[in-house]
Design an enzyme around this catalytic site. Structure first.
Site, PDB file in Angstrom:
ATOM      1  N   HIS A 201      52.773  46.224  45.590  1.00 35.97           N
ATOM      2  CA  HIS A 201      52.495  46.304  47.018  1.00 35.97           C
ATOM      3  C   HIS A 201      51.655  47.531  47.390  1.00 35.97           C
ATOM      4  O   HIS A 201      50.685  47.437  48.133  1.00 35.97           O
ATOM      5  CB  HIS A 201      53.826  46.323  47.768  1.00 35.97           C
ATOM      6  N   ARG A 308      40.849  36.054  45.577  1.00 36.07           N
ATOM      7  CA  ARG A 308      42.135  35.845  44.901  1.00 36.07           C
ATOM      8  C   ARG A 308      43.139  35.386  45.931  1.00 36.07           C
ATOM      9  O   ARG A 308      43.256  36.003  46.984  1.00 36.07           O
ATOM     10  CB  ARG A 308      42.613  37.152  44.272  1.00 36.07           C
ATOM     11  N   ARG A 344      39.536  31.185  44.289  1.00 40.75           N
ATOM     12  CA  ARG A 344      40.201  30.882  43.031  1.00 40.75           C
ATOM     13  C   ARG A 344      41.576  30.285  43.322  1.00 40.75           C
ATOM     14  O   ARG A 344      42.331  30.847  44.119  1.00 40.75           O
ATOM     15  CB  ARG A 344      40.364  32.162  42.199  1.00 40.75           C
ATOM     16  N   ASN A 466      37.966  40.648  32.030  1.00 41.98           N
ATOM     17  CA  ASN A 466      39.185  41.391  31.667  1.00 41.98           C
ATOM     18  C   ASN A 466      40.063  40.580  30.717  1.00 41.98           C
ATOM     19  O   ASN A 466      40.482  41.064  29.671  1.00 41.98           O
ATOM     20  CB  ASN A 466      40.000  41.749  32.909  1.00 41.98           C
ATOM     21  N   ARG A 477      45.304  46.124  27.476  1.00 40.55           N
ATOM     22  CA  ARG A 477      44.655  47.404  27.773  1.00 40.55           C
ATOM     23  C   ARG A 477      45.540  48.380  28.532  1.00 40.55           C
ATOM     24  O   ARG A 477      45.196  49.543  28.673  1.00 40.55           O
ATOM     25  CB  ARG A 477      43.342  47.191  28.530  1.00 40.55           C
ATOM     26  N   CYS A 514      32.837  37.957  36.892  1.00 40.76           N
ATOM     27  CA  CYS A 514      33.625  38.544  37.985  1.00 40.76           C
ATOM     28  C   CYS A 514      34.649  39.562  37.508  1.00 40.76           C
ATOM     29  O   CYS A 514      35.493  39.986  38.266  1.00 40.76           O
ATOM     30  CB  CYS A 514      34.304  37.456  38.807  1.00 40.76           C
TER      31      CYS A 514
END
Lengths: 593, 93
Positions: A201, A308, A344, A466, A477, A514
């Protein structure tokens, strides 16, 4: 992540996860953990009426504060995010809770703060035992409200953030929704927390408010004390406690330089994103909150390349219905018109979980039922989103894309469900988009290698670098033990991107990128050289990336990419990329250095 | 003339995510409109439907059966309204 380095005398450098970029320096205000010390003292029977009056006053004050927060959240983030506070209000109005407190006040003869604390604790304990993840999480709501009541009783801080008067850096174990809702960005210059991730959050709020933030610092809230000076570098995920004057000077100078460069870059806002020799590389925006749409024009992006939708489903006490989703998608598209918006479909799972959705706990969530897999397994749920998208796309420039595609079958299945939704809407006579551009995200190697099979079923591809890097190199990562292996310039990645672009172009289908790679200035020449058609990045990065594009020549990028594809070490390739960037856009190196 | 009547009915929780915060809030709001006492739960562990804190602790997950009792003058009307919430799955699907 833990601290990596320390040892500059006096100052302490901690490494966490940078979740919102930017640098801020200031005095720390540490917010006590949820369990603030509750004052405790015995009282006599004749004190009881006084305590009851204090309690009632505190309840009224609390109710007023919660309504106020609800109003503010509703104004900033929309009504649906404010609905969580409905339940908070009911806790304050709970007659049975109030009566229980008063009964115990008579029985135990303790001050009201202590009684409220112990009654609430009992409820939280009961909730904690409930065999349901979602209900169990509601303890946080009860805690949030009772903390507020107790704070109002002790007359201390009430609205923790709203009460701040002097600019500061806010530090806490974590911030609750009511904390961040009350904050003013002119006062709170950065957020720093012990726990959290990119999707927590605090991170989402910080990005939306464009305030630097670093999370996941383990124990920073106990390492600093209010009044100490810290430097927060949200870009690098670094927090420096008691920075030396040299450090501050260096940052100040850098900030000054960067400010000048950024001013300079702002003039690019309305200029096209193309190389010196005319290779067009449009830059779209990645957004996650509807309120971020405002930044798109300000930073000079063209439309939205990745909206998103997870935020609609996270942090909420109910699932957004079709109407609610239709409204959100339509609003964003209307604000961006005439530029297109790519939405998306839900990408939950992995590290993102909705509190209202039942997702099984998995041993290896990144290889589990996430994103499109989750949606295909729950078609009734998926349909709500697809219907909302079809309805919103009526007369608007909206495209959709499916995340985490690993096999063409998934695209065919998803398109089938989309077609079903279209038929339903037709029967119902509701307006919907007859044609809707559909894309597949390429973030799994198996999809990258079978783009030829997927191409007939989609209108565009978008490479999510990513995940593509994480899945190709088998590297998490955020795991610091292996993070050094996470290399965007690994030849395997470049080969995959090249293959996707070439195969897609054979079918006359465009390819966007993206992921983080698109927002890394040194990677941009490679992406241009590999023939990518569009970049989609967070709005604040747009001026910088546009400057890079405009300072390059396609021919030199193509040569760079060609050389990189001849197998060599990732570091060699990175070095060449940086060298080209240093030659063409040295000001950008200054900016990110 | 106090018309003290008691009505008891059993309901099955139909909505997918059970009695979480939102349905609980709807129950409290509905119950609050009536003068009668309204209890909800299982044998031996009942809570007032007028208490959000209580409702959150009853573990009303999907498929579970809950007993509702309304006691008082407007018991019939209250039961009707509560029944509607259960039957309409708390307007969730």
């Amino acid at each position: 992540m833990t601290e990596k380095t320390a040892e500059v005398p006096g100052e302490l450098v901690l490494q966490g996860i940078g979740v919102s970029p930017g640098v801020a320096v200031g005095e720390v205000v540490v917010f006590a953990a949820e369990g603030i010390p509750i004052p405790e003292r015995p009282i006599t029977e004749k004190d009881v009426p006084v305590e009851i009056t204090r309690f009632e006053e505190a309840l009224i004050k609390t109710r007023h504060q919660i309504s106020e927060i609800q109003r503010r959240v509703s104004a900033v983030l929309g009504e649906e995010h404010a609905s969580i506070f409905d339940a908070h209000l009911l806790v304050v109005d709970d007659r049975y809770f109030v009566e229980e407190v008063i009964r115990e006040l008579h029985e135990k003869h303790r001050n009201i703060e202590a009684v409220v604390g112990s009654v609430a604790e009992r409820y939280m304990e009961m909730l904690g035992k409930v065999e349901d993840d979602y209900l169990r999480e509601r303890t946080a709501d009860v805690r949030d409200v009772t903390r507020r009541v107790i704070e109002n009783l002790s007359g201390e801080t009430m609205d923790r953030m709203g009460q701040l008067e002097r600019p500061c850096i806010a530090v806490a174990r974590d911030f609750s929704p009511s904390d961040t809702a009350g904050m003013n960005r002119n006062i709170v210059h950065a957020f720093v927390t012990d726990i959290g991730s990119v999707t927590s959050h605090t991170a989402i709020m910080a990005r939306a408010l464009e305030v630097p933030a670093v999370v996941g610092l383990h124990d920073i809230s106990t390492r600093v004390t209010s009044g100490e000076t810290v430097l927060v570098d949200g870009t690098k995920g670094m927090v420096i406690i008691r920075p030396t004057s040299e450090r501050l000077l260096a940052y100040a100078k850098k900030a000054e330089d960067q400010k000048m460069i950024l001013c300079e870059l702002e003039t690019l806002k309305d200029k096209p994103s193309e190389t010196k020799d005319g290779y067009c590389m449009p830059i779209a925006a990645n957004i996650e909150l509807p309120m971020e749409v405002e930044g798109i024009g300000r930073f000079g992006a063209r439309g939205v390349g990745l909206f998103r939708t997870e935020f609609l489903f996270l942090d909420k006490d109910h699932l957004p219905d079709e109407e609610e989703q239709t409204t959100v998608y339509s609003d964003v598209a209307d604000q961006c018109a005439p530029d297109p918006v790519v939405i998306r479909t839900l990408d939950l799972g992995g590290d993102k979980f909705a509190s209202t959705l039942k997702t099984a706990s998995e041993l290896n969530p990144f290889l589990g039922q996430r994103a499109i897999r989750f949606c295909l397994a729950h078609p009734d749920f998926f349909k709500v989103q697809l219907r909302a998208l079809l309805r919103a796309a009526a007369g608007r420039s909206i495209s959709i894309m499916y995340p985490m595609i690993s096999c063409v079958t998934e695209v065919i299945q998803a398109n089938g469900i989309l077609e079903e939704c279209r038929k339903e809407l037709k029967k119902e006579g509701a307006p919907y988009a007859e044609k809707l551009r559909v894309g597949a995200m390429i973030e799994v190697p198996s999809a990258a290698l079978t783009v030829d099979l997927i191409a007939p079923h989609v209108d565009f591809f978008s490479i999510g670098t990513n995940d593509l890097i994480q899945y190709t190199l088998a590297v998490d990562r955020v795991n610091e033990n292996v993070a050094y292996l996470y290399k965007p310039t690994h030849v395997s990645i470049l080969k995959l991107i090249q293959q996707v672009v070439q195969t897609a172009h054979d079918s006359r289908i465009p390819v966007a990128v993206c992921g983080q790679m698109a927002a890394s200035p040194e990677m941009v020449p490679l992406l241009i050289g590999l023939g990518v058609d569009e970049l989609s990045i967070s709005p604040p990065s747009v001026p910088m990336i546009k400057d890079v594009v405009r300072s390059l020549r396609y021919t030199e990028c193509a040569r760079l990419a060609e050389g990189a594809l001849q197998a060599r070490t990732p570091d060699d390739i990175l070095e060449e990329c940086c060298a080209l960037l240093a030659k063409r856009a040295p000001e950008i190196l200054e900016l990110i250095g | 003339m106090a018309d003290e009547q008691t009505i008891a009915r059993e309901f099955k929780v139909l909505n997918k995510y059970g009695i979480h915060a939102r349905p609980a809030a709807l129950l409290v709001k509905a119950a609050g409109k009536f003068a009668c006492e309204i209890y909800i739960g299982r044998k031996g562990s009942e809570v007032s439907a007028k208490s959000i804190m209580g409702l959150l602790t009853i573990e009303g997950h999907q498929g579970s059966k809950l007993q509702v009792r309304t006691i008082g003058e407007d018991a019939v009307e209250a039961m009707l309204e509560i029944a509607e919430l259960f039957e309409k799955k708390f307007f969730e699907e």
